[in-house]
Structures are given as structure tokens and as C-alpha cells.
Design an enzyme around this catalytic site. Structure first.
Site, PDB file in Angstrom:
ATOM      1  N   ARG A 171      -3.323  -2.392  -8.421  1.00 43.07           N
ATOM      2  CA  ARG A 171      -2.607  -3.670  -8.351  1.00 43.07           C
ATOM      3  C   ARG A 171      -1.150  -3.627  -8.797  1.00 43.07           C
ATOM      4  O   ARG A 171      -0.431  -4.597  -8.601  1.00 43.07           O
ATOM      5  CB  ARG A 171      -3.304  -4.768  -9.182  1.00 43.07           C
ATOM      6  CG  ARG A 171      -4.659  -5.207  -8.647  1.00 43.07           C
ATOM      7  CD  ARG A 171      -5.288  -6.215  -9.592  1.00 43.07           C
ATOM      8  NE  ARG A 171      -6.567  -6.711  -9.090  1.00 43.07           N
ATOM      9  CZ  ARG A 171      -6.813  -7.966  -8.788  1.00 43.07           C
ATOM     10  NH1 ARG A 171      -5.872  -8.853  -8.903  1.00 43.07           N
ATOM     11  NH2 ARG A 171      -7.981  -8.341  -8.357  1.00 43.07           N
ATOM     12  N   ASP A 172      -0.689  -2.556  -9.430  1.00 42.12           N
ATOM     13  CA  ASP A 172       0.688  -2.577  -9.921  1.00 42.12           C
ATOM     14  C   ASP A 172       1.353  -1.212  -9.744  1.00 42.12           C
ATOM     15  O   ASP A 172       2.000  -0.710 -10.654  1.00 42.12           O
ATOM     16  CB  ASP A 172       0.710  -2.992 -11.395  1.00 42.12           C
ATOM     17  CG  ASP A 172       2.100  -3.452 -11.849  1.00 42.12           C
ATOM     18  OD1 ASP A 172       2.897  -3.862 -10.981  1.00 42.12           O
ATOM     19  OD2 ASP A 172       2.393  -3.386 -13.059  1.00 42.12           O
ATOM     20  N   LEU A 173       1.185  -0.626  -8.581  1.00 45.27           N
ATOM     21  CA  LEU A 173       1.827   0.652  -8.271  1.00 45.27           C
ATOM     22  C   LEU A 173       3.296   0.391  -7.952  1.00 45.27           C
ATOM     23  O   LEU A 173       3.621  -0.336  -7.018  1.00 45.27           O
ATOM     24  CB  LEU A 173       1.124   1.319  -7.084  1.00 45.27           C
ATOM     25  CG  LEU A 173       1.708   2.640  -6.577  1.00 45.27           C
ATOM     26  CD1 LEU A 173       1.814   3.652  -7.698  1.00 45.27           C
ATOM     27  CD2 LEU A 173       0.884   3.175  -5.431  1.00 45.27           C
ATOM     28  N   SER A 176       3.990  -6.737  -9.242  1.00 49.31           N
ATOM     29  CA  SER A 176       5.446  -6.582  -9.297  1.00 49.31           C
ATOM     30  C   SER A 176       6.050  -6.960  -7.953  1.00 49.31           C
ATOM     31  O   SER A 176       5.735  -6.352  -6.928  1.00 49.31           O
ATOM     32  CB  SER A 176       5.813  -5.138  -9.660  1.00 49.31           C
ATOM     33  OG  SER A 176       5.286  -4.802 -10.931  1.00 49.31           O
TER      34      SER A 176
END
Length: 465
Positions: free
Chosen positions: A56-58, A95
Site C-alpha cells: 500500500r505504500d511503495l 502516498s
């Protein structure tokens, strides 16, 4: 793609800088480095997804660069692929500029969301800028959902990969296995995959870190006191030269010595960690079978498309009944005499959408926590979902028939002169919505019967690949 597990915990301190720092200080990476970056991150994501998680936040700051390959870190918002605990009205987690369109809109997040983020990270590494530019969070989210990415400056081979990864629809994106296979064909597989200045920076940091560690004498933690750093997830170690993904990382998956082998769950292990198989879907050796949440009926949420017009009809019913009584159609103009008479004397099913809404809330709440339940609990949830869809299809049919009967018994010309335009518009919209759902109801009922059969007969857990 083979699977391997690193023994022991990765070092808490990693000498490699973040990809964001590397690109900012030394410029975009050359094409050979891009292929190694792609193969390493695809390797890591395959391990994460194989554990039933979505990162979810790569983003560039969550990718560390080492001599052996990239390191994927920061699982602070990683959740199971079917977990919805972090989503809600007005809440977007991730992000901006690197999250997928479905994540930006608060829709269901699947492993394909990480593929989108991987494409954005690769574009940044190749150009030094995000594919959706710069600006405020809302601006970036809007571009992610509605604008095409800027791929100017990306070399030809990686550009095609990035374009596929950044497809707006999740089903149009490649899988991480396909990305790994594609990158492995082009990866030079040499140790010095990074530009010289970056390798020198990593070497200096490694030397500095070794000096610090040699001067640091560790002390055992006091009894009953957690060691420093407890609860902080380590990075996923990725070495693309070894030919396989790293360990499964995420809350409740027991990363560390013995993880996945039924021996000693690591820190962060949830209920069932350290056990293997059994009938607990959250155990180290089991996960939910794909059919449990697969298919259109695996998620009860879309049933709101029918519940909304049924709830609106419930509110409109008293006034509609009064209008039909005051402005009835002449008997000669009634096409469905029996249906009109039935509708004017029956409304016992009207509370059904309220009850279905309560059941829906329960299904959604428990469905977000299926990984915690034993196999019989998952089977019960799937059975309840199938019965819910059957009840939904029946309620849609009754509501549509009632609306048609009442509408047929109403003198539209007479009633139109004594009702507001807003009420007439609402009446038309509710009718169209009910008729649209009524067309889908038979197919939903057939699918619900098939799902009920699967819930009663098929396995609800499967071993990890």
C-alpha cells in the site's frame, strides 16, 4: 519464481541510502540498473502478496539501495488483500503520486495496486521525477485518477513496462510474476549494478556502520521489558541474484527464524503464528482460497446499488399510496389489474431493505477480519453472504413489482398537476434504478445458489504457493 527465506532478522541499520536520495543526489539510474530494480522489487512484492498482504505504500523513500539489490521497507500500513480497516469515507491511506487510482478513490485495494506503485517508482528512478508531476496531495490524486502519466525520458524497454504498470484499471496491469520474469531476462546479474558514485557511497556508509556496531556492546533486555525496536518491522531482504523472493513480511505472519515452518513465530506474529495447517486460515501454512472473496458476489458491498432505491421507495411509499388513492387511473387504462390491486393492498416486504442493510454491515465488518477466523467461521460467512444475496434478489423483485403495480394504478396526468417536479424526478429515478436491478436479480440469484453450494462443499483454505 522460487521461494526462499532468510534465516534470522535483517540488520536494523542498513547502509544503503533510499532510492529517493540516490536519484536526488546522483541523477536517474541507467537502464541496466532499472531492470535490476524492477526484478528486485517484483521479487519482494511477490513475497508480500504470497503472504496475503498488500504493501500500500511503495514509493522511492521506502526502497533502500544496497550492493545486492533493492530492499523494500516500511510495512506500517500493509494490510491483508481483503482487509478494509484502513479505508473509509474521506480517508485515503498511502502516498499521493504513487498510489493507484483505486486506492486514491478509497475503493478495494488488491495486489494490483502495488504493481501501479512499482511502475511509478520505476518511472521516478528513470527520470528523477514522479510520473504525475509535483503539487499538492489533492492535485496529485486527481492526476493519478484522471490523467495519463508523463513517461518522457524513460528508455524504450522500461517505458513499455511502466506504461503497463500504470494502467488505470487493475485488471490491465501485469502481475509481479510476469514483471519478475521479464526483468530477469534483461538483468545483467552483476554485483556492481549501481553507478560508481552510488556504490562508493554505500561502501562508506557500510564502513561507518561497522565502526558503530563494533563499539556498541548489546545488553540483554530486562525481564518483562520489550527490547528496543520491538514492534518495528524490518525491511524485506531482496537479493535478485538468488532467484527468488524474500520472506513473507507483515503483521501476524511471524517473520524471523522459523517463520513459515511452524516453529517459533517472530515478532509481530498474530494468532495462529507458529502453527501450520489446521483449520485456522491465519496460520502460517494456510490462507483463504481465492473463491471466498473472488467473483462478483464475494463482496456484498455492491448490493448497495439495489438497497438505495429500495430504501428510497420505503420513504416514498406513504405519499405514493395517497397519490394513487386521490388520483387513480381509470379501470380501462390499467394494464396490470391483478398486480395493481396486489400492490395497493400489500407492503409487508417494505422493511426488507432496512434488515438487509443491517446484515450487510455485519458481513462487511466480519469479512474484513476473515483471516482471523477458523475454517468453519469462514464457511459460515460465505454461507451467510450467499443467503444475503438470495434475499436481496427476492426483495428487488418484490419492490419492482410493487412499484410497477402502483405506477400502473396512478393517473399520471392528474397526479402531475398536484406534485412537485422534484418528486416526479425522484419517482422516475427510483423506478429506473429498480428496473435495472430487477434485470440483474435473476443472475444474482443463480450466482448466489452456486456460491452457497461452494460454501457448503468446497475447501475455504489453501496452502501458500
Amino acid at each position: 519464481m522460487s521461494t526462499r527465506r532468510l534465516h534470522g532478522w535483517p540488520r536494523r541499520n542498513v547502509p544503503g541510502p533510499a532510492l529517493a536520495e540516490v536519484v536526488r543526489e546522483h541523477g536517474p539510474l541507467p537502464e541496466p540498473s532499472l531492470w535490476r530494480l524492477l526484478s528486485g522489487l517484483a521479487e519482494a512484492l511477490d513475497s508480500v502478496h504470497g503472504s496475503g498482504l498488500v504493501h500500500r505504500d511503495l514509493k522511492p523513500s521506502n526502497v533502500l539501495v544496497s550492493q545486492d539489490g533493492p530492499l523494500l521497507i516500511d510495512f506500517g500500513i500493509a494490510r491483508a488483500a481483503d482487509e478494509t480497516a484502513l479505508t473509509g469515507t474521506g480517508l485515503v491511506v498511502g502516498s499521493a503520486g504513487y498510489m493507484s487510482p483505486e486506492q486514491a478513490e478509497g475503493r478495494e485495494v488488491t495486489p494490483a495496486a502495488d504493481v501501479f506503485s512499482l511502475g511509478a517508482v520505476l518511472a521516478f528512478a528513470a527520470t528523477g521525477r514522479g510520473p504525475f508531476g509535483t503539487g499538492s496531495g489533492p492535485e496529485l490524486l486527481y492526476r493519478v485518477v484522471h490523467r495519463e502519466p508523463d513517461l518522457e525520458g524513460i528508455p524504450g524497454g522500461p517505458a513499455a513496462v511502466v506504461r503497463d504498470c500504470l494502467s488505470k484499471r487493475p485488471e490491465d496491469r501485469p502481475s509481479v510474476a510476469e514483471l519478475y520474469a521479464l526483468a530477469a531476462e534483461r538483468d545483467a546479474d552483476g554485483r556492481d549494478w549501481l553507478p560508481g558514485p552510488v556504490s562508493a557511497l554505500i561502501a562508506r556508509r557500510a564502513e561507518h556502520l561497522l565502526n558503530l556496531e563494533s563499539a556498541d556492546v548489546p545488553h540483554p533486555p530486562e525481564p518483562g521489558r520489550a527490547p528496543a525496536g520491538a514492534g518495528v518491522l524490518p525491511p524485506t531482504r531482496v537479493d535478485s541474484r538468488a532467484g527468488g523472493p524474500g520472506p513473507g513480511v507483515g503483521p501476524g505472519l511471524g517473520v524471523g527464524p522459523g517463520a513459515g515452518s511452524g516453529q517459533g513465530a517472530g515478532p509481530g506474529a498474530g494468532p495462529g503464528a507458529g502453527r501450520q495447517g489446521g483449520d485456522d486460515p491465519s496460520s502460517a501454512g494456510a490462507r483463504l482460497s481465492s473463491w471466498v472473496r473472488g467473483g462478483a458476489l464475494g463482496n456484498p458491498g455492491p448490493s448497495m446499488l439495489g438497497l438505495v432505491p429500495m430504501l428510497a421507495l420505503l420513504l416514498m411509499a406513504p405519499k405514493l399510496r395517497t397519490i394513487v388513492r386521490d388520483y387513480p387511473e381509470t379501470p380501462d387504462n390499467i394494464d396490470f389489474g391483478g398486480l395493481s390491486e396486489w400492490a395497493q393492498n400489500n407492503d409487508w416486504f417494505m422493511p426488507a431493505p432496512v434488515l438487509l442493510l443491517i446484515v450487510l454491515a455485519g458481513l462487511q465488518y466480519t469479512g474484513a477480519r476473515l483471516q482471523r477466523y477458523p475454517a468453519w467461521g469462514v464457511r459460515l460467512w460465505a454461507t451467510a453472504g450467499a443467503l444475503y444475496w438470495l434475499a436481496w434478489a427476492g426483495a428487488i423483485g418484490l419492490s419492482t413489482a410493487w412499484f410497477l403495480g402502483m405506477d400502473d394504478g396512478l393517473s399520471g396526468d392528474a397526479a402531475g398537476r398536484h406534485t412537485s417536479g422534484a418528486y416526479i424526478a425522484t419517482h422516475i429515478c427510483v423506478g429506473l434504478a429498480l428496473f435495472g436491478n430487477a434485470i440483474a436479480a435473476p443472475f444474482v440469484a443463480i450466482g448466489a445458489v452456486k456460491r452457497l453450494n461452494r460454501a457448503l462443499t468446497e475447501e475455504v483454505t489453501a496452502g501458500h504457493p
